[in-house]
Design an enzyme around this catalytic site. Structure first.
Site, PDB file in Angstrom:
ATOM      1  CB  SER A  57      -0.779  -0.047   0.741  1.00 22.28           C
ATOM      2  OG  SER A  57      -1.856   0.929   1.332  1.00 22.28           O
ATOM      3  CE1 TYR A 112      -3.998  -2.792   4.801  1.00 22.81           C
ATOM      4  CE2 TYR A 112      -3.486  -0.601   4.992  1.00 22.81           C
ATOM      5  CZ  TYR A 112      -3.521  -1.901   4.392  1.00 22.81           C
ATOM      6  OH  TYR A 112      -3.941  -2.291   2.517  1.00 22.81           O
TER       7      TYR A 112
HETATM    8  P1  NDP Z   1     -10.998  -7.549   0.322  1.00 24.75           P
HETATM    9  O1  NDP Z   1     -11.419  -6.605   1.694  1.00 24.75           O
HETATM   10  O2  NDP Z   1     -12.284  -6.879  -0.816  1.00 24.75           O
HETATM   11  O3  NDP Z   1     -10.929  -8.533   0.168  1.00 24.75           O
HETATM   12  C1  NDP Z   1      -9.121  -9.150   0.729  1.00 24.75           C
HETATM   13  C2  NDP Z   1      -9.802 -10.605  -0.127  1.00 24.75           C
HETATM   14  O4  NDP Z   1      -8.999 -11.349   1.507  1.00 24.75           O
HETATM   15  C3  NDP Z   1     -11.257 -11.481   0.876  1.00 24.75           C
HETATM   16  O5  NDP Z   1     -11.103 -12.318   0.370  1.00 24.75           O
HETATM   17  C4  NDP Z   1     -10.746 -12.066   2.413  1.00 24.75           C
HETATM   18  O6  NDP Z   1     -11.687 -12.884   2.871  1.00 24.75           O
HETATM   19  C5  NDP Z   1      -9.143 -12.591   2.021  1.00 24.75           C
HETATM   20  N1  NDP Z   1      -8.674 -12.832   3.318  1.00 24.75           N
HETATM   21  C6  NDP Z   1      -8.549 -11.912   4.586  1.00 24.75           C
HETATM   22  N2  NDP Z   1      -7.857 -12.441   4.955  1.00 24.75           N
HETATM   23  C7  NDP Z   1      -8.352 -13.830   4.987  1.00 24.75           C
HETATM   24  C8  NDP Z   1      -6.893 -14.594   5.927  1.00 24.75           C
HETATM   25  N3  NDP Z   1      -6.820 -14.512   6.762  1.00 24.75           N
HETATM   26  N4  NDP Z   1      -7.190 -15.987   5.328  1.00 24.75           N
HETATM   27  C9  NDP Z   1      -7.592 -15.715   3.700  1.00 24.75           C
HETATM   28  N5  NDP Z   1      -8.329 -15.112   2.867  1.00 24.75           N
HETATM   29  C10 NDP Z   1      -7.970 -13.745   4.087  1.00 24.75           C
HETATM   30  O7  NDP Z   1      -9.405  -5.704   0.333  1.00 24.75           O
HETATM   31  P2  NDP Z   1      -9.048  -5.435  -1.333  1.00 24.75           P
HETATM   32  O8  NDP Z   1      -9.176  -6.459  -2.803  1.00 24.75           O
HETATM   33  O9  NDP Z   1      -9.001  -3.930  -1.083  1.00 24.75           O
HETATM   34  O10 NDP Z   1      -7.115  -5.235  -0.918  1.00 24.75           O
HETATM   35  C11 NDP Z   1      -6.123  -6.715  -1.248  1.00 24.75           C
HETATM   36  C12 NDP Z   1      -4.741  -6.484  -0.617  1.00 24.75           C
HETATM   37  O11 NDP Z   1      -4.574  -4.536  -1.333  1.00 24.75           O
HETATM   38  C13 NDP Z   1      -4.737  -5.643   0.366  1.00 24.75           C
HETATM   39  O12 NDP Z   1      -3.792  -6.318   0.631  1.00 24.75           O
HETATM   40  C14 NDP Z   1      -4.614  -4.526   0.770  1.00 24.75           C
HETATM   41  O13 NDP Z   1      -4.244  -4.426   1.679  1.00 24.75           O
HETATM   42  C15 NDP Z   1      -4.261  -4.188  -1.005  1.00 24.75           C
HETATM   43  N6  NDP Z   1      -4.620  -2.701  -0.579  1.00 24.75           N
HETATM   44  C16 NDP Z   1      -5.635  -2.520  -0.808  1.00 24.75           C
HETATM   45  C17 NDP Z   1      -6.139  -0.868  -1.049  1.00 24.75           C
HETATM   46  C18 NDP Z   1      -7.795  -0.357  -0.707  1.00 24.75           C
HETATM   47  O14 NDP Z   1      -8.049   0.617  -0.055  1.00 24.75           O
HETATM   48  N7  NDP Z   1      -8.829  -1.158  -0.998  1.00 24.75           N
HETATM   49  C19 NDP Z   1      -5.519   0.426  -0.624  1.00 24.75           C
HETATM   50  C20 NDP Z   1      -4.511  -0.113  -0.897  1.00 24.75           C
HETATM   51  C21 NDP Z   1      -3.276  -1.590  -0.202  1.00 24.75           C
HETATM   52  P3  NDP Z   1     -12.696 -12.791   3.499  1.00 24.75           P
HETATM   53  O15 NDP Z   1     -13.558 -11.345   3.139  1.00 24.75           O
HETATM   54  O16 NDP Z   1     -13.909 -13.749   3.124  1.00 24.75           O
HETATM   55  O17 NDP Z   1     -12.428 -12.448   4.702  1.00 24.75           O
END
Ligand code: NDP
Length: 244
Positions: A136, A149
């Site tokens: 990020s 985070y």
């Molecule tokens: P979302 O919350 O939309 O999706 C995250 C996904 O990861 C979900 O499918 C979730 O599953 C899964 N997940 C979370 N915890 C676990 C776990 N313990 N084991 C297995 N799966 C898990 O997030 P984004 O798509 O927005 O984010 C994706 C990446 O991008 C992350 O690394 C985030 O830090 C990064 N990012 C996002 C930003 C944003 O503004 N959205 C900005 C900068 C970086 P479930 O829902 O079932 O928990």
């Protein structure tokens, strides 16, 4: 971005929603065989319908033993996207042990663990590979209530560089993508106050947040041979925020 990943096997964590889900779809459309790893089985069921032939793995990546059991024998992987993460918003003085431990286990420790499994396999096969860690822009700048985070993401910067250094001689590249806000479930949670969201957007030189597609395109670039000489790097997808 249309690239050809035919003949390659990819593993994407956090594949159920947001950026991870669209990364799976893009890799599948580009000919890769995809192992889709996430925590909620219903997401894998619907994703499997959209992308026939993917290999779903349901596991909580914050649990070391369960992850070892689910992925320890995953087989050959050429491309790895460490995308799963959680965000718990708390000001410094209110950070709890539970939130801190959970965040580091999911956002950082699982990246180490899954990368070890995958990299050991690549080295044993003598196969090159590319690993992309989804970080990020808050690895580099502060943001209200994101101390835990952003600490996981800044630690990911050094994890990425060190992995790149150790794995480079094995022809395994390791890079990160560092987006600004993307309005997925996670991004909406972090910017739920409309006035805060508006002001934050205005601080970006491009006056917008990043789209999921922008992040996915950067991931695909780093996975592909188009970035063959890039390792240990982070690519900002920040609409200019860090330049502002
Ligand atoms: P979302 O919350 O939309 O999706 C995250 C996904 O990861 C979900 O499918 C979730 O599953 C899964 N997940 C979370 N915890 C676990 C776990 N313990 N084991 C297995 N799966 C898990 O997030 P984004 O798509 O927005 O984010 C994706 C990446 O991008 C992350 O690394 C985030 O830090 C990064 N990012 C996002 C930003 C944003 O503004 N959205 C900005 C900068 C970086 P479930 O829902 O079932 O928990």
């Amino acid at each position: 971005m249309k690239l050809n990943f035919s003949g390659l096997r990819a593993l994407v964590t956090g594949a159920g929603k947001g950026i991870g889900r669209d990364t799976v779809k893009a890799l599948h459309a580009s000919g890769a065989r995809v192992v889709a790893v996430t925590r909620t089985n219903a997401d894998l069921v619907s994703l499997s319908k959209e992308c026939p032939g993917i290999e779903p793995v349901c596991v909580d990546l914050g649990n070391w033993e369960a992850t070892e059991q689910a992925l320890g024998t995953v087989g050959p992987v050429d491309l790895l996207v460490n995308n799963a993460a959680v965000v718990v918003m708390q000001p410094f003085l209110e950070v709890t042990k539970e939130a801190f431990d959970r965040s580091f286990n999911v956002n950082l420790r699982s990246v180490l663990q899954v990368s070890q499994i995958v990299a050991r396999g690549m080295i044993a096969r003598g196969a090159p590979g590319s690993i992309v860690n989804i970080s990020s822009m808050v690895a580099y700048v502060t943001f209200p209530n994101l101390i835990t985070y952003s600490s996981t993401k800044s630690a990911m910067t050094m994890l990425t560089k060190t992995m790149a250094g150790e794995l480079g001689p094995h022809k395994i590249r390791v890079n990160s993508v560092n987006p600004t806000v993307v309005l997925t479930d996670m991004g909406k949670k972090g910017t739920s106050d409309p006035e805060f969201r508006r002001k934050l957007m205005e601080r970006h030189p491009l006056r917008k947040f990043a789209e999921v597609e922008d992040v996915v395109n950067t991931i695909l670039f780093l996975l592909s041979e188009h970035s063959a000489s890039t390792t240990g790097s982070g690519i900002l997808v920040d609409c200019g925020y860090l330049a502002s």
